[in-house]
Design an enzyme around this catalytic site. Structure first.
Site, short mmCIF file in Angstrom:
data_model
loop_
_atom_site.label_atom_id
_atom_site.label_comp_id
_atom_site.label_asym_id
_atom_site.label_seq_id
_atom_site.Cartn_x
_atom_site.Cartn_y
_atom_site.Cartn_z
N HIS A 129 -1.97 -3.03 14.52
CA HIS A 129 -1.85 -1.94 13.60
C HIS A 129 -3.18 -1.27 13.26
O HIS A 129 -3.21 -0.12 12.81
CB HIS A 129 -1.16 -2.53 12.34
CG HIS A 129 -1.22 -1.75 11.10
ND1 HIS A 129 -1.57 -2.26 9.89
CD2 HIS A 129 -0.98 -0.43 10.89
CE1 HIS A 129 -1.51 -1.33 8.97
NE2 HIS A 129 -1.15 -0.22 9.53
N HIS A 147 -5.93 -10.04 13.45
CA HIS A 147 -5.93 -8.76 12.72
C HIS A 147 -6.67 -9.00 11.40
O HIS A 147 -6.40 -9.99 10.71
CB HIS A 147 -4.48 -8.35 12.49
CG HIS A 147 -4.28 -7.06 11.75
ND1 HIS A 147 -5.20 -6.04 11.72
CD2 HIS A 147 -3.21 -6.61 11.02
CE1 HIS A 147 -4.72 -5.04 11.00
NE2 HIS A 147 -3.52 -5.36 10.56
N GLU A 162 -6.69 -7.07 8.63
CA GLU A 162 -6.20 -6.49 7.38
C GLU A 162 -6.03 -7.62 6.34
O GLU A 162 -5.73 -8.77 6.66
CB GLU A 162 -4.89 -5.72 7.57
CG GLU A 162 -4.57 -4.88 6.34
CD GLU A 162 -3.47 -3.83 6.54
OE1 GLU A 162 -2.85 -3.79 7.61
OE2 GLU A 162 -3.24 -3.06 5.58
N TYR A 207 10.25 -1.09 8.86
CA TYR A 207 8.85 -1.51 9.05
C TYR A 207 8.15 -0.58 10.04
O TYR A 207 7.04 -0.10 9.80
CB TYR A 207 8.88 -2.95 9.56
CG TYR A 207 7.54 -3.60 9.79
CD1 TYR A 207 6.97 -4.40 8.80
CD2 TYR A 207 6.87 -3.46 10.99
CE1 TYR A 207 5.76 -5.04 9.02
CE2 TYR A 207 5.67 -4.08 11.22
CZ TYR A 207 5.12 -4.87 10.22
OH TYR A 207 3.92 -5.49 10.45
N HIS A 234 4.75 -11.01 10.00
CA HIS A 234 5.63 -10.72 8.86
C HIS A 234 7.08 -10.98 9.26
O HIS A 234 7.50 -10.59 10.36
CB HIS A 234 5.55 -9.26 8.42
CG HIS A 234 4.22 -8.83 7.89
ND1 HIS A 234 3.73 -9.24 6.67
CD2 HIS A 234 3.28 -8.00 8.41
CE1 HIS A 234 2.55 -8.68 6.46
NE2 HIS A 234 2.25 -7.93 7.51
N ASP A 279 -3.92 -8.64 4.25
CA ASP A 279 -2.75 -9.51 4.13
C ASP A 279 -2.78 -10.68 5.11
O ASP A 279 -2.02 -11.63 4.97
CB ASP A 279 -1.44 -8.71 4.27
CG ASP A 279 -1.40 -7.80 5.48
OD1 ASP A 279 -2.47 -7.38 5.94
OD2 ASP A 279 -0.29 -7.51 5.97
N ASP A 338 1.06 -7.87 13.55
CA ASP A 338 1.97 -6.96 12.82
C ASP A 338 3.16 -6.50 13.68
O ASP A 338 4.23 -6.21 13.14
CB ASP A 338 1.21 -5.71 12.37
CG ASP A 338 0.52 -5.89 11.03
OD1 ASP A 338 0.88 -6.81 10.28
OD2 ASP A 338 -0.39 -5.08 10.73
N HIS A 368 0.81 -1.22 0.00
CA HIS A 368 0.00 0.00 0.00
C HIS A 368 0.85 1.28 0.00
O HIS A 368 0.75 2.14 0.86
CB HIS A 368 -1.10 0.01 1.06
CG HIS A 368 -0.71 -0.36 2.47
ND1 HIS A 368 0.27 0.26 3.15
CD2 HIS A 368 -1.23 -1.29 3.32
CE1 HIS A 368 0.35 -0.24 4.37
NE2 HIS A 368 -0.53 -1.19 4.49
FE1 FEO Z 1 -1.79 -4.47 9.30
FE2 FEO Z 1 0.26 -6.93 8.04
O1 FEO Z 1 -1.31 -5.92 8.26
#
Ligand code: FEO
Length: 405
Positions: free
Chosen positions: A145, A78, A80, A196, A229, A82, A164, A24
């Protein structure tokens, strides 16, 4: 890849996105991973899914350990995309599983999927779930996040699944910090953590500070942190917590990042004596030409440095487009505890340097005014002014830096 056992009967079943280059708007030259975890206990439990494009891969990884239809619990830390956009595929395979999610997570997921088909249990900080030999503790982490976010602590494994937080955008064959350090370096790993944090979490620094304090107050024994991640922290989980504590406190090096762009090399010519002046004042300096470097890398370098100079030509009476875009991106990240300045060349009306200071004001950042402007190509006299400008800025940065020592 295949599933990797990270603790007894706890598996990484995630995927590696070697080709991710844009997250993004955040440029990710090293790709990323979407980590999710499977606990093989009396109640088989899946923590998080992955980005939709890779759902078949995580399902294959799950199948290498168990039949997905045996999954009893799915925890969504989470929502989101991803991490949660493979939920449909997972629930097709395990339709009777119960989904554990925060209240805000459920509301958000309702907007992304037809959730009426599934069983939910809404959880909040302090709620627990016994799945057999393991007990799970849920800890809400709003804005780390997104508002829905939470972490899951696996008590008997001393494992914090941190979603995250504590992640890095790194596509690598290494799954653990010690493996990565062996094949790359400690510095490369820490650089990824800063990158990050600066590009994803910087706006939420004060909330993160409070959340880390709350986590530490809980007195959880943590010998592994598994984010959603990048690599898993098994050798130095305490190091990444310390890094976050430093970052939320605004820690930075006594250094200046010069972030510039140029039309016909005039602003570029100013950059060299400015840099020399900074260095001669005993302050380290990093120089970034913006159109040759992703803005997210520039943000990371700014975040590592106590001071930042923007070098911009004036184009059509305003800031050069690459730098205007960069400053807008930076404003959204709400940087703090940095001191700014600006310089650049112009042909007739000028205006870019003045507008930079207006941007700094909007961001609430301290700035050394009024900056420096040069008409057309800098002369040798202008070069001397640039050098003195660099020296003066470095002196102000040193003074400002003392507040944080
Ligand atoms: Fe807030 Fe890796 O997504």
């Amino acid at each position: 890849m295949k599933a990797v056992e990270i603790k007894p009967d706890i598996y990484w079943v995630g995927v590696i996105d070697w080709g991710a280059r844009d997250f993004h708007g955040y440029v990710t030259p090293n790709g990323t991973t979407y980590n999710n975890y499977l606990i093989m206990d009396e109640q088989i439990t899946l923590l998080d899914t992955v980005k939709y494009d890779f759902s078949d891969i995580t399902i294959g990884n799950i199948k290498s350990v168990t039949d997905p239809s045996k999954i009893v619990n799915v925890i969504i830390n989470h929502i989101e995309t991803d991490h949660a956009s493979s939920i449909d595929k997972i629930m097709e395979l395990a339709p009777n599983a119960t989904i554990y999610i925060t209240e805000r997570g459920k509301k958000g997921l309702d907007r992304h999927a037809d959730t009426s088909r599934w069983k939910f249990r809404i959880v909040k900080t302090g709620d627990t779930l016994n799945i057999g030999r393991y007990n799970l503790l849920f800890i809400e982490t709003p804005m780390l996040h997104w508002p829905d976010s939470m972490m899951t602590y696996v008590k008997e494994a001393k494992l914090l699944i941190s979603q995250d937080a504590f992640g890095q955008h790194l596509a690598t064959a290494a799954r653990f910090d010690d493996e990565f350090i062996e094949c790359a370096s400690h510095a490369a790993l820490e650089d990824s953590v800063v990158d990050y944090y600066a590009n994803i979490l910087m706006p939420f620094g004060q909330l993160i500070k409070a959340k880390i304090a709350e986590l530490l107050k809980l007195g959880l024994e943590i010998d592994m942190i598994a984010p959603d991640h990048g690599i898993i922290w098994r050798k130095q989980p305490e190091r990444v917590i310390q890094m976050y504590q430093d970052m939320v406190d605004g820690k930075a090096s006594l250094r200046v990042a010069i972030i510039y762009d140029t039309m016909w090399h005039s602003t570029e010519r100013m950059t060299v004596p400015v840099m020399q002046g900074i260095k001669d004042e005993g302050v380290d300096c990093t120089v970034i030409k913006l159109r040759a470097t992703p803005g997210s890398v520039a943000v990371k370098e700014l975040w590592k440095s106590r001071g930042c100079l923007i070098g911009t030509p004036t184009l059509n009476n305003t800031i050069f487009p690459s730098l205007a875009g960069f400053l807008t991106y930076l404003r959204g990240l709400r940087p703090k505890n940095r001191i700014m300045g600006a310089f650049g060349s112009y042909g007739w009306g000028g205006g870019a340097v003045k507008e930079c200071y207006e941007e700094f004001k909007k961001m609430g950042l301290e700035a050394v005014e009024p900056g420096l402007q040069v008409v057309y190509k800098p002369s040798s006299e202008d070069g001397k002014l640039c050098y003195e400008f660099g020296r003066d800025f470095a002196r102000k940065v040193k003074e400002f830096h003392k507040k944080f020592e």
